[in-house]
Motif scaffolding. Structure first.
Motif, PDB file in Angstrom:
ATOM      1  N   ALA A   1       0.823  -1.207   0.000  1.00 43.42           N
ATOM      2  CA  ALA A   1       0.000   0.000   0.000  1.00 43.42           C
ATOM      3  C   ALA A   1       0.858   1.257   0.000  1.00 43.42           C
ATOM      4  CB  ALA A   1      -0.922  -0.005   1.227  1.00 43.42           C
ATOM      5  N   LEU A   2       2.016   1.185   0.662  1.00 40.94           N
ATOM      6  CA  LEU A   2       2.908   2.333   0.715  1.00 40.94           C
ATOM      7  C   LEU A   2       3.390   2.708  -0.672  1.00 40.94           C
ATOM      8  CD1 LEU A   2       4.562   4.401   2.287  1.00 40.94           C
ATOM      9  CD2 LEU A   2       6.340   2.669   2.579  1.00 40.94           C
ATOM     10  N   VAL A   3       3.708   1.702  -1.510  1.00 35.83           N
ATOM     11  CA  VAL A   3       4.164   1.975  -2.874  1.00 35.83           C
ATOM     12  C   VAL A   3       3.061   2.645  -3.670  1.00 35.83           C
ATOM     13  CG1 VAL A   3       4.968   0.936  -5.014  1.00 35.83           C
ATOM     14  CG2 VAL A   3       5.793   0.063  -2.830  1.00 35.83           C
ATOM     15  N   THR A   4       1.822   2.130  -3.530  1.00 34.86           N
ATOM     16  CA  THR A   4       0.682   2.703  -4.237  1.00 34.86           C
ATOM     17  C   THR A   4       0.506   4.165  -3.864  1.00 34.86           C
ATOM     18  OG1 THR A   4      -0.422   0.575  -4.290  1.00 34.86           O
ATOM     19  CG2 THR A   4      -1.797   2.520  -4.629  1.00 34.86           C
TER      20      THR A   4
ATOM     21  N   ARG B   1     -11.026   4.439 -14.253  1.00 37.01           N
ATOM     22  CA  ARG B   1     -11.154   3.395 -13.239  1.00 37.01           C
ATOM     23  C   ARG B   1      -9.807   2.991 -12.623  1.00 37.01           C
ATOM     24  NH1 ARG B   1     -15.877   4.627 -12.662  1.00 37.01           N
ATOM     25  NH2 ARG B   1     -17.560   3.770 -13.943  1.00 37.01           N
ATOM     26  N   HIS B   2      -8.710   3.471 -13.169  1.00 42.78           N
ATOM     27  CA  HIS B   2      -7.412   3.115 -12.598  1.00 42.78           C
ATOM     28  C   HIS B   2      -7.249   3.731 -11.209  1.00 42.78           C
ATOM     29  CE1 HIS B   2      -3.023   2.930 -11.998  1.00 42.78           C
ATOM     30  NE2 HIS B   2      -3.108   1.859 -12.759  1.00 42.78           N
ATOM     31  N   LYS B   3      -6.507   3.062 -10.365  1.00 42.98           N
ATOM     32  CA  LYS B   3      -6.332   3.514  -8.982  1.00 42.98           C
ATOM     33  C   LYS B   3      -5.675   4.879  -8.876  1.00 42.98           C
ATOM     34  CE  LYS B   3      -6.265  -1.096  -6.874  1.00 42.98           C
ATOM     35  NZ  LYS B   3      -5.473  -2.112  -6.138  1.00 42.98           N
ATOM     36  N   ALA B   4      -4.965   5.293  -9.896  1.00 41.78           N
ATOM     37  CA  ALA B   4      -4.373   6.632  -9.861  1.00 41.78           C
ATOM     38  C   ALA B   4      -5.439   7.714  -9.961  1.00 41.78           C
ATOM     39  CB  ALA B   4      -3.382   6.787 -11.017  1.00 41.78           C
TER      40      ALA B   4
ATOM     41  N   THR C   1     -10.634   5.996  -6.170  1.00 38.77           N
ATOM     42  CA  THR C   1     -10.450   5.426  -4.830  1.00 38.77           C
ATOM     43  C   THR C   1     -11.552   4.436  -4.453  1.00 38.77           C
ATOM     44  OG1 THR C   1     -11.633   7.299  -3.833  1.00 38.77           O
ATOM     45  CG2 THR C   1      -9.225   7.472  -4.005  1.00 38.77           C
ATOM     46  N   ASP C   2     -12.468   4.183  -5.372  1.00 35.42           N
ATOM     47  CA  ASP C   2     -13.547   3.245  -5.098  1.00 35.42           C
ATOM     48  C   ASP C   2     -13.047   1.822  -5.329  1.00 35.42           C
ATOM     49  OD1 ASP C   2     -15.800   1.669  -5.009  1.00 35.42           O
ATOM     50  OD2 ASP C   2     -16.996   2.909  -6.369  1.00 35.42           O
ATOM     51  N   SER C   3     -12.894   1.069  -4.274  1.00 37.48           N
ATOM     52  CA  SER C   3     -12.307  -0.268  -4.373  1.00 37.48           C
ATOM     53  C   SER C   3     -13.171  -1.231  -5.193  1.00 37.48           C
ATOM     54  CB  SER C   3     -12.093  -0.857  -2.972  1.00 37.48           C
ATOM     55  OG  SER C   3     -13.338  -0.980  -2.287  1.00 37.48           O
ATOM     56  N   THR C   4     -14.436  -0.919  -5.359  1.00 43.24           N
ATOM     57  CA  THR C   4     -15.307  -1.820  -6.121  1.00 43.24           C
ATOM     58  C   THR C   4     -15.120  -1.673  -7.629  1.00 43.24           C
ATOM     59  OG1 THR C   4     -17.166  -0.254  -6.217  1.00 43.24           O
ATOM     60  CG2 THR C   4     -17.034  -1.717  -4.297  1.00 43.24           C
ATOM     61  N   THR C   5     -14.531  -0.569  -8.065  1.00 42.48           N
ATOM     62  CA  THR C   5     -14.347  -0.346  -9.509  1.00 42.48           C
ATOM     63  C   THR C   5     -12.897  -0.088  -9.895  1.00 42.48           C
ATOM     64  OG1 THR C   5     -14.792   2.038  -9.295  1.00 42.48           O
ATOM     65  CG2 THR C   5     -16.683   0.596  -9.775  1.00 42.48           C
TER      66      THR C   5
END
Length: 466
Positions: free
Chosen positions: A12-15, A140-143, A146-150
């Motif tokens: 998670a730290l890297v993300t 939809r990319h994590k960058a 922040t919605d973990s479902t998508t």
């Protein structure tokens, strides 16, 4: 194409660090992330009529497959939007992200390069659907999400998904809003920056996958599982970000890691003791292992696997660089000639006690020395590779040249599509069990056509190798 493995998420730290770095870079420039992109200078290119035999075949496959992907396939899969205004992709796994990203690349190439067939859906409506896919995948990319479902990203294969979507976006840059462009850039930068934390042993820092199947000391790191493919798809992303954003603060780091991954991808045992220097890397000093045999064979899924001897991802690098009017690293085509020779001329034992070559003389049939766990029918996979090998002269070791094989395999691919009126290729998973089989054909021939377009452009060949 590889059987999906458990996704290896970085810590998670890297993300968090990657996302923070993306935001800091944007703020430091006092501009939006998209301002770092160098759009394709289309006015520096001429035209390509596809009047040659290879062009006619590749254009036909691309026109039919892209018509199917953005027509019936899109209509059946993307039937709703979520409250934020983006498409409902139906999940965050490979099927939900990689498949539409390959569709977007196929359709973008067809639309931008004049190969789109509007039967059943106009080019204008195909463009709307294509842009919808591009913008949704990036959003939809994590960058950006922040919605973990998508949200997707930072996994074992996600750099490849980002590459497909990013290449599609670059081709269609003028059709994207500033907001959508920013999200594409955030996605690409976040995925690319993961690889600059690594070293000559690991793909992603010390928590990722190793670069080699076999270590220099003979230790088998991943039995029966060459890392050619992972290295090449990770390199493909770095090649794209470097081409799109040559002035980015991370561009130098991307370029360095790009060359390293390409060198590692097709390293053989002989490279570990040789004296060659490739793209500034002394192989015997830097390499810590190998991924292919000195005879050109590639082991995957525990067998000599012809599907993984299709090194199209490396040869596609020339098209990526060509769009930016730069040269691709020569490492991207290193040892391709020996692998191609292992497809064409190397003899393998048969169950009857004789020998056989993988490519069958005068035929589109393929002999799988130890079987094929993906199915029976892959003419387009091999045809796409043949076309690239022919374009870039990587058939210098074989008795029958790549152009001959390309004709055989392309025609077999066209025959598969001729069975249907909507342009798709496969009858069932028995022919090809990969879930994204139609999208894979589209991506292969989209990049094939782009390569032909650049190599045979009326303004001169726009590809080169440094």
């Amino acid at each position: 194409m590889k059987i999906t493995k458990p996704v290896r998420h970085v810590a998670a730290l890297v993300t968090s660090t990657v996302m923070a770095a993306t935001l800091q870079i944007s703020a430091a420039h006092g501009a939006t992330p998209a301002d770092q992109v160098q759009p394709v200078a289309w006015n520096t290119f001429g035209t390509y009529s596809a009047g040659d035999a290879a062009g006619q075949r590749v254009k036909k496959v691309l026109a039919d497959e892209s018509r199917y992907l953005i027509g019936p396939n899109y209509a059946s899969k993307y039937t709703s939007y979520l409250p934020d205004g983006y498409l409902n992709l139906g999940g965050t796994d490979e099927g939900a992200v990689r498949y539409p990203a390959m569709t977007a690349l196929s359709v973008s190439a067809a639309l931008k390069l004049g190969a789109y067939n509007p039967v059943g859906l106009s080019a204008a409506n195909a463009t709307i659907r294509d842009v919808n896919l591009i913008r949704t995948i990036a959003a939809r990319h994590k960058a950006n999400n922040t919605d973990s479902t998508t949200a997707w990203g930072y996994g074992w294969q996600t750099s490849l998904w980002a590459y497909y979507d990013g290449m599609a976006a670059w081709l269609m840059w003028d059709k994207l809003s500033v907001t959508d462009r920013d999200k594409v850039v955030n996605m690409l930068v976040a995925e690319a920056n993961r690889f600059t934390t690594g070293n000559d042993v690991y793909l992603i820092g010390t928590s990722g996958a190793q670069l080699y199947m076999t270590r220099k000391d003979g230790t088998v790191v991943s039995a029966g599982d060459s890392k050619v493919e992972e290295n090449q798809w990770s390199a493909a992303l770095l090649g794209l970000t470097t081409a799109m954003m040559p002035g980015h603060p991370q561009a130098a780091a991307w370029k360095t890691r790009h060359a390293q991954l390409l060198v590692a991808a097709t390293a053989g045992p002989a490279d570990l003791t040789g004296t060659s220097t490739v793209d500034g890397i002394k192989l015997s000093t830097w390499l810590q292992g190998s991924n292919i045999g000195d005879d050109g064979t590639v082991i995957n899924h525990g067998i000599v696997h012809p599907i993984y001897m299709i090194l199209d991802q490396g040869l596609d690098e020339a098209a990526t660089a060509g769009l930016a009017n730069t040269c691709a690293p020569v490492a991207a085509k290193r040892n391709v000639d020996s692998v191609y020779d292992a497809l064409v001329d190397k003899k393998y034992p048969t169950s009857s006690g004789g020998t056989n070559t993988i490519y069958q003389p005068g035929s589109a049939n393929i002999f799988y020395p130890q079987g094929n766990d993906w199915g029976t029918t892959f003419a387009g996979y091999f045809g796409g590779f043949d076309n690239l090998v022919s374009l870039y002269g990587a058939d210098n070791l074989v008795t029958t040249k790549a152009a001959t094989w390309a004709q055989l395999h392309d025609n077999a691919q066209i025959a598969l599509q001729a069975r249907y009126t909507d342009g798709h290729t496969y009858a069932s998973g028995t022919e090809n069990s990969y879930g994204g089989r139609e999208q894979r054909i589209g991506a292969i021939y989209g990049l094939n056509y782009l390569s032909l377009w650049l190599n045979k452009n009326s303004a001169g060949n726009k590809t080169c190798w440094s």
